[in-house]
Design a protein around this motif. Structure first.
Motif, PDB file in Angstrom:
ATOM      1  N   GLU A  24       0.840  -1.203   0.000  1.00 13.97           N
ATOM      2  CA  GLU A  24       0.000   0.000   0.000  1.00 13.97           C
ATOM      3  C   GLU A  24       0.877   1.256   0.000  1.00 13.97           C
ATOM      4  OE1 GLU A  24      -3.060   2.278   2.973  1.00 13.97           O
ATOM      5  OE2 GLU A  24      -2.979   0.090   3.050  1.00 13.97           O
ATOM      6  N   ASP A  25       1.931   1.256   0.795  1.00 12.56           N
ATOM      7  CA  ASP A  25       2.860   2.388   0.817  1.00 12.56           C
ATOM      8  C   ASP A  25       3.515   2.580  -0.549  1.00 12.56           C
ATOM      9  OD1 ASP A  25       2.313   2.808   3.468  1.00 12.56           O
ATOM     10  OD2 ASP A  25       4.116   1.796   4.197  1.00 12.56           O
ATOM     11  N   GLN A  26       3.865   1.479  -1.170  1.00 12.28           N
ATOM     12  CA  GLN A  26       4.487   1.544  -2.493  1.00 12.28           C
ATOM     13  C   GLN A  26       3.533   2.168  -3.502  1.00 12.28           C
ATOM     14  OE1 GLN A  26       5.216  -2.254  -4.335  1.00 12.28           O
ATOM     15  NE2 GLN A  26       6.986  -1.490  -5.449  1.00 12.28           N
ATOM     16  N   SER A  27       2.272   1.756  -3.475  1.00 13.65           N
ATOM     17  CA  SER A  27       1.281   2.309  -4.402  1.00 13.65           C
ATOM     18  C   SER A  27       1.065   3.793  -4.151  1.00 13.65           C
ATOM     19  CB  SER A  27      -0.044   1.576  -4.256  1.00 13.65           C
ATOM     20  OG  SER A  27       0.102   0.230  -4.610  1.00 13.65           O
ATOM     21  N   ARG A  28       1.015   4.174  -2.880  1.00 12.58           N
ATOM     22  CA  ARG A  28       0.816   5.583  -2.540  1.00 12.58           C
ATOM     23  C   ARG A  28       2.006   6.426  -3.010  1.00 12.58           C
ATOM     24  NH1 ARG A  28       0.520   6.268   3.269  1.00 12.58           N
ATOM     25  NH2 ARG A  28       0.065   4.063   3.103  1.00 12.58           N
ATOM     26  N   GLY A  29       3.210   5.906  -2.812  1.00 12.59           N
ATOM     27  CA  GLY A  29       4.403   6.629  -3.256  1.00 12.59           C
ATOM     28  C   GLY A  29       4.471   6.748  -4.767  1.00 12.59           C
ATOM     29  N   ARG A  30       4.097   5.702  -5.447  1.00  9.05           N
ATOM     30  CA  ARG A  30       4.113   5.734  -6.910  1.00  9.05           C
ATOM     31  C   ARG A  30       3.105   6.735  -7.449  1.00  9.05           C
ATOM     32  NH1 ARG A  30       3.591   0.837 -11.232  1.00  9.05           N
ATOM     33  NH2 ARG A  30       2.827   2.141 -12.905  1.00  9.05           N
ATOM     34  N   ALA A  31       1.969   6.858  -6.797  1.00  7.82           N
ATOM     35  CA  ALA A  31       0.917   7.766  -7.256  1.00  7.82           C
ATOM     36  C   ALA A  31       1.333   9.229  -7.172  1.00  7.82           C
ATOM     37  CB  ALA A  31      -0.356   7.538  -6.450  1.00  7.82           C
ATOM     38  N   ILE A  32       2.319   9.525  -6.335  1.00  8.10           N
ATOM     39  CA  ILE A  32       2.751  10.918  -6.186  1.00  8.10           C
ATOM     40  C   ILE A  32       3.260  11.467  -7.516  1.00  8.10           C
ATOM     41  CG2 ILE A  32       4.470  12.417  -5.099  1.00  8.10           C
ATOM     42  CD1 ILE A  32       4.243  10.619  -2.621  1.00  8.10           C
ATOM     43  N   PHE A  33       4.085  10.695  -8.206  1.00  8.99           N
ATOM     44  CA  PHE A  33       4.705  11.208  -9.429  1.00  8.99           C
ATOM     45  C   PHE A  33       4.285  10.498 -10.705  1.00  8.99           C
ATOM     46  CE2 PHE A  33       7.852  12.366  -6.153  1.00  8.99           C
ATOM     47  CZ  PHE A  33       7.846  13.730  -6.347  1.00  8.99           C
ATOM     48  N   TRP A  34       3.926   9.232 -10.643  1.00  6.47           N
ATOM     49  CA  TRP A  34       3.813   8.450 -11.857  1.00  6.47           C
ATOM     50  C   TRP A  34       2.396   8.166 -12.300  1.00  6.47           C
ATOM     51  CZ3 TRP A  34       8.149   8.783 -14.172  1.00  6.47           C
ATOM     52  CH2 TRP A  34       9.316   8.857 -13.444  1.00  6.47           C
ATOM     53  N   ASP A  35       1.498   7.875 -11.397  1.00  4.23           N
ATOM     54  CA  ASP A  35       0.137   7.484 -11.785  1.00  4.23           C
ATOM     55  C   ASP A  35      -0.747   8.720 -11.925  1.00  4.23           C
ATOM     56  OD1 ASP A  35       0.976   4.895 -11.732  1.00  4.23           O
ATOM     57  OD2 ASP A  35       0.169   4.463  -9.758  1.00  4.23           O
ATOM     58  N   LYS A  36      -0.555   9.443 -12.993  1.00  2.41           N
ATOM     59  CA  LYS A  36      -1.314  10.672 -13.250  1.00  2.41           C
ATOM     60  C   LYS A  36      -2.102  10.509 -14.543  1.00  2.41           C
ATOM     61  CE  LYS A  36       0.811  13.222 -10.066  1.00  2.41           C
ATOM     62  NZ  LYS A  36       0.219  13.531  -8.846  1.00  2.41           N
ATOM     63  N   LYS A  37      -3.259  11.126 -14.586  1.00  2.00           N
ATOM     64  CA  LYS A  37      -4.041  11.159 -15.819  1.00  2.00           C
ATOM     65  C   LYS A  37      -3.357  12.118 -16.793  1.00  2.00           C
ATOM     66  CE  LYS A  37      -7.700   8.828 -14.376  1.00  2.00           C
ATOM     67  NZ  LYS A  37      -7.929   7.500 -14.763  1.00  2.00           N
ATOM     68  N   THR A  38      -3.316  11.745 -18.054  1.00  2.00           N
ATOM     69  CA  THR A  38      -2.690  12.579 -19.071  1.00  2.00           C
ATOM     70  C   THR A  38      -3.754  13.423 -19.755  1.00  2.00           C
ATOM     71  OG1 THR A  38      -1.038  10.886 -19.442  1.00  2.00           O
ATOM     72  CG2 THR A  38      -1.271  12.546 -21.150  1.00  2.00           C
ATOM     73  N   ASP A  39      -3.570  14.742 -19.706  1.00  2.00           N
ATOM     74  CA  ASP A  39      -4.487  15.650 -20.369  1.00  2.00           C
ATOM     75  C   ASP A  39      -3.892  15.985 -21.739  1.00  2.00           C
ATOM     76  OD1 ASP A  39      -6.273  17.550 -21.185  1.00  2.00           O
ATOM     77  OD2 ASP A  39      -5.975  18.904 -19.488  1.00  2.00           O
ATOM     78  N   LEU A  40      -4.441  15.375 -22.788  1.00  2.00           N
ATOM     79  CA  LEU A  40      -3.874  15.536 -24.128  1.00  2.00           C
ATOM     80  C   LEU A  40      -4.032  16.957 -24.645  1.00  2.00           C
ATOM     81  CD1 LEU A  40      -5.018  12.162 -25.719  1.00  2.00           C
ATOM     82  CD2 LEU A  40      -2.811  12.736 -24.706  1.00  2.00           C
ATOM     83  N   ASP A  41      -5.137  17.628 -24.310  1.00  2.00           N
ATOM     84  CA  ASP A  41      -5.319  19.012 -24.750  1.00  2.00           C
ATOM     85  C   ASP A  41      -4.269  19.928 -24.116  1.00  2.00           C
ATOM     86  OD1 ASP A  41      -7.515  18.318 -26.299  1.00  2.00           O
ATOM     87  OD2 ASP A  41      -8.932  18.648 -24.650  1.00  2.00           O
ATOM     88  N   GLU A  42      -3.974  19.694 -22.858  1.00  2.00           N
ATOM     89  CA  GLU A  42      -2.959  20.499 -22.182  1.00  2.00           C
ATOM     90  C   GLU A  42      -1.584  20.263 -22.792  1.00  2.00           C
ATOM     91  OE1 GLU A  42      -1.023  20.853 -17.735  1.00  2.00           O
ATOM     92  OE2 GLU A  42      -3.101  20.172 -17.947  1.00  2.00           O
ATOM     93  N   GLN A  43      -1.268  19.016 -23.116  1.00  2.00           N
ATOM     94  CA  GLN A  43       0.012  18.718 -23.753  1.00  2.00           C
ATOM     95  C   GLN A  43       0.114  19.384 -25.115  1.00  2.00           C
ATOM     96  OE1 GLN A  43       0.548  14.486 -23.952  1.00  2.00           O
ATOM     97  NE2 GLN A  43       1.530  14.411 -21.942  1.00  2.00           N
TER      98      GLN A  43
END
Length: 65
Positions: A24-43
């Motif tokens: 659970e700690d690993q998943s929470r830590g990963r979500a900080i930087f890596w598990d983000k939704k990509t906004d294609l319009d913003e890119q």
């Protein structure tokens, strides 16, 4: 070669078996930087807003605009 397992992998498997709360700690830590939704319009807007690279500015024949 498919049967080989490194010492580090063995160690991590043992530690995760002893400490399942680490997952659970690993998943929470990963979500900080890596598990983000990509906004294609913003890119797309970011790419369109960036300026093209300029020529080398220290060239004696370089004319600034």
């Amino acid at each position: 070669m498919a049967l080989y397992e490194s010492e580090h992998t063995k160690f991590m498997r043992e530690m995760l078996a002893k400490h399942p709360e680490w997952l659970e700690d690993q998943s929470r830590g990963r979500a900080i930087f890596w598990d983000k939704k990509t906004d294609l319009d913003e890119q797309k807007a970011y790419r369109e807003a960036s300026e093209p690279p300029r020529p080398y500015p220290y060239d004696v024949n370089f004319e600034q605009q």
